[in-house]
Design an enzyme around this catalytic site. Sequence first.
Site, mmCIF file in Angstrom:
data_model
loop_
_atom_site.group_PDB
_atom_site.id
_atom_site.type_symbol
_atom_site.label_atom_id
_atom_site.label_comp_id
_atom_site.label_asym_id
_atom_site.label_seq_id
_atom_site.Cartn_x
_atom_site.Cartn_y
_atom_site.Cartn_z
ATOM 1 N N TYR A 157 0.742 -1.078 0.089
ATOM 2 C CA TYR A 157 -0.145 0.177 -0.098
ATOM 3 C C TYR A 157 0.907 1.255 -0.209
ATOM 4 O O TYR A 157 0.626 2.259 -0.976
ATOM 5 C CB TYR A 157 -0.883 -0.005 1.322
ATOM 6 C CG TYR A 157 -1.899 1.286 1.297
ATOM 7 C CD1 TYR A 157 -3.097 1.170 0.563
ATOM 8 C CD2 TYR A 157 -1.823 2.223 2.106
ATOM 9 C CE1 TYR A 157 -3.898 2.115 0.539
ATOM 10 C CE2 TYR A 157 -2.523 3.279 2.181
ATOM 11 C CZ TYR A 157 -3.816 3.089 1.527
ATOM 12 O OH TYR A 157 -4.607 4.390 1.491
ATOM 13 N N LYS A 161 1.210 4.190 -3.076
ATOM 14 C CA LYS A 161 0.691 5.692 -2.736
ATOM 15 C C LYS A 161 2.010 6.612 -3.114
ATOM 16 O O LYS A 161 1.624 7.771 -3.494
ATOM 17 C CB LYS A 161 0.186 5.815 -1.389
ATOM 18 C CG LYS A 161 -1.138 4.945 -1.194
ATOM 19 C CD LYS A 161 -2.236 5.399 -1.909
ATOM 20 C CE LYS A 161 -3.477 4.898 -1.700
ATOM 21 N NZ LYS A 161 -4.543 5.337 -2.743
HETATM 22 P P1 NAD Z 1 -13.040 2.506 1.016
HETATM 23 O O1 NAD Z 1 -12.620 1.221 0.903
HETATM 24 O O2 NAD Z 1 -14.118 3.035 2.038
HETATM 25 O O3 NAD Z 1 -13.690 3.098 -0.308
HETATM 26 C C1 NAD Z 1 -12.828 2.557 -1.489
HETATM 27 C C2 NAD Z 1 -13.997 2.198 -2.539
HETATM 28 O O4 NAD Z 1 -13.176 2.126 -3.887
HETATM 29 C C3 NAD Z 1 -14.750 1.274 -2.485
HETATM 30 O O5 NAD Z 1 -16.123 1.532 -2.642
HETATM 31 C C4 NAD Z 1 -14.068 0.124 -3.416
HETATM 32 O O6 NAD Z 1 -15.378 -0.844 -3.787
HETATM 33 C C5 NAD Z 1 -13.692 0.652 -4.325
HETATM 34 N N1 NAD Z 1 -12.605 0.129 -5.399
HETATM 35 C C6 NAD Z 1 -11.984 -0.798 -4.798
HETATM 36 N N2 NAD Z 1 -11.319 -1.389 -5.801
HETATM 37 C C7 NAD Z 1 -11.977 -0.821 -6.878
HETATM 38 C C8 NAD Z 1 -11.545 -1.036 -8.166
HETATM 39 N N3 NAD Z 1 -10.628 -1.836 -8.637
HETATM 40 N N4 NAD Z 1 -12.140 -0.219 -9.226
HETATM 41 C C9 NAD Z 1 -13.350 0.372 -8.845
HETATM 42 N N5 NAD Z 1 -13.318 0.653 -7.730
HETATM 43 C C10 NAD Z 1 -12.725 0.079 -6.593
HETATM 44 O O7 NAD Z 1 -11.613 3.563 1.072
HETATM 45 P P2 NAD Z 1 -11.654 5.198 1.530
HETATM 46 O O8 NAD Z 1 -11.139 5.162 2.727
HETATM 47 O O9 NAD Z 1 -12.897 6.011 0.908
HETATM 48 O O10 NAD Z 1 -10.360 5.601 0.507
HETATM 49 C C11 NAD Z 1 -10.565 6.291 -0.722
HETATM 50 C C12 NAD Z 1 -9.030 6.604 -1.424
HETATM 51 O O11 NAD Z 1 -8.292 7.202 -0.316
HETATM 52 C C13 NAD Z 1 -8.273 5.388 -1.539
HETATM 53 O O12 NAD Z 1 -7.462 5.496 -2.488
HETATM 54 C C14 NAD Z 1 -7.426 5.338 -0.105
HETATM 55 O O13 NAD Z 1 -6.364 4.500 -0.379
HETATM 56 C C15 NAD Z 1 -7.220 6.428 0.025
HETATM 57 N N6 NAD Z 1 -6.872 7.019 1.486
HETATM 58 C C16 NAD Z 1 -7.880 6.799 2.696
HETATM 59 C C17 NAD Z 1 -7.383 6.855 3.828
HETATM 60 C C18 NAD Z 1 -8.255 6.664 5.062
HETATM 61 O O14 NAD Z 1 -7.747 6.958 6.149
HETATM 62 N N7 NAD Z 1 -9.536 6.135 4.763
HETATM 63 C C19 NAD Z 1 -6.146 7.454 4.150
HETATM 64 C C20 NAD Z 1 -5.281 7.857 3.113
HETATM 65 C C21 NAD Z 1 -5.694 7.442 1.887
#
Ligand code: NAD
Length: 251
Positions: A157, A161
């Site tokens: 991961y 990123k």
């Molecule tokens: P989440 O898991 O709640 O939502 C992610 C969404 O992406 C889900 O609806 C999932 O079904 C969809 N998804 C997964 N694989 C996919 C694919 N191959 N094609 C299309 N859709 C797909 O995650 P989140 O927390 O809302 O994160 C959103 C973004 O922000 C991600 O890229 C994550 O890495 C990044 N992020 C999140 C956090 C956090 O603390 N939540 C921190 C840093 C970065």
Amino acid sequence: MSFKGVALVTGAAQGIGRSIALRLADDGFDVVVNDVSSNSDNLKTLADEIQKKGRATSHYTADVSQEEQVKAMVEHAVAQHGSLDVMVANAGILGPNGPLVEVSTEQWDRVLGVNARGTFLCYKYAGMQMIKQGRGGRIIGASSLVGKRGMGILTAYSASKFAVRGLTQAAALEFGPHNITVNAYAPGSITTPMLASLDPSEGLDAAKALSPLKQVGAPEDIASLVSFLASQESKFITGQTISINGGAFFD
Ligand code: NAD
């Protein structure tokens, strides 16, 4: 509210992507929302909510790690809504959570496939379309705090990123002459289903302790930043991966 263009948000069925899609609709964009087929019920519910706000919308199921699906998704946005002006490559997966020596090549490929290749494909097809349109655009990706400082138990991961940051800088250089800005958000811990999948000692509790504000973020906090990056007001910002982490890490 006047027409501002068409935005496409990937991984929009829940969490940060859902919040971004609703915010961009409030900002006046027509919004295409994407997610994988296993999350299509939540995606349809979101599209209904956007429609109730008076914006045109459509939901499109695709796996962002698959080139033909991303290409078809962008073609869908243009065919249904007339253009693509903002791409938010938000979809991501956390992947294995454990020591590097236990990460399999299959797990590595899956995480890099969605987070790095998926973001690349979204940038590629959005860039091609925006260059063809000839009126600029906004491309926005999802990095992370661990895309700035690696996290031991999240090897693949973290690497994925960091890849988003490099891609964002290179794309900003290539697309800049076309008046297309390319930026990414680097959230700290945000309360979404992704964070809930971590043990609290590695997720929520650890994040609160790291932040001088003693808080974790909400999806709406990221949506506010994306709203600005998608707007005309951000026109002199490109190639940046912007930290939004409650002060948990200083660039
Ligand atoms: P989440 O898991 O709640 O939502 C992610 C969404 O992406 C889900 O609806 C999932 O079904 C969809 N998804 C997964 N694989 C996919 C694919 N191959 N094609 C299309 N859709 C797909 O995650 P989140 O927390 O809302 O994160 C959103 C973004 O922000 C991600 O890229 C994550 O890495 C990044 N992020 C999140 C956090 C956090 O603390 N939540 C921190 C840093 C970065």
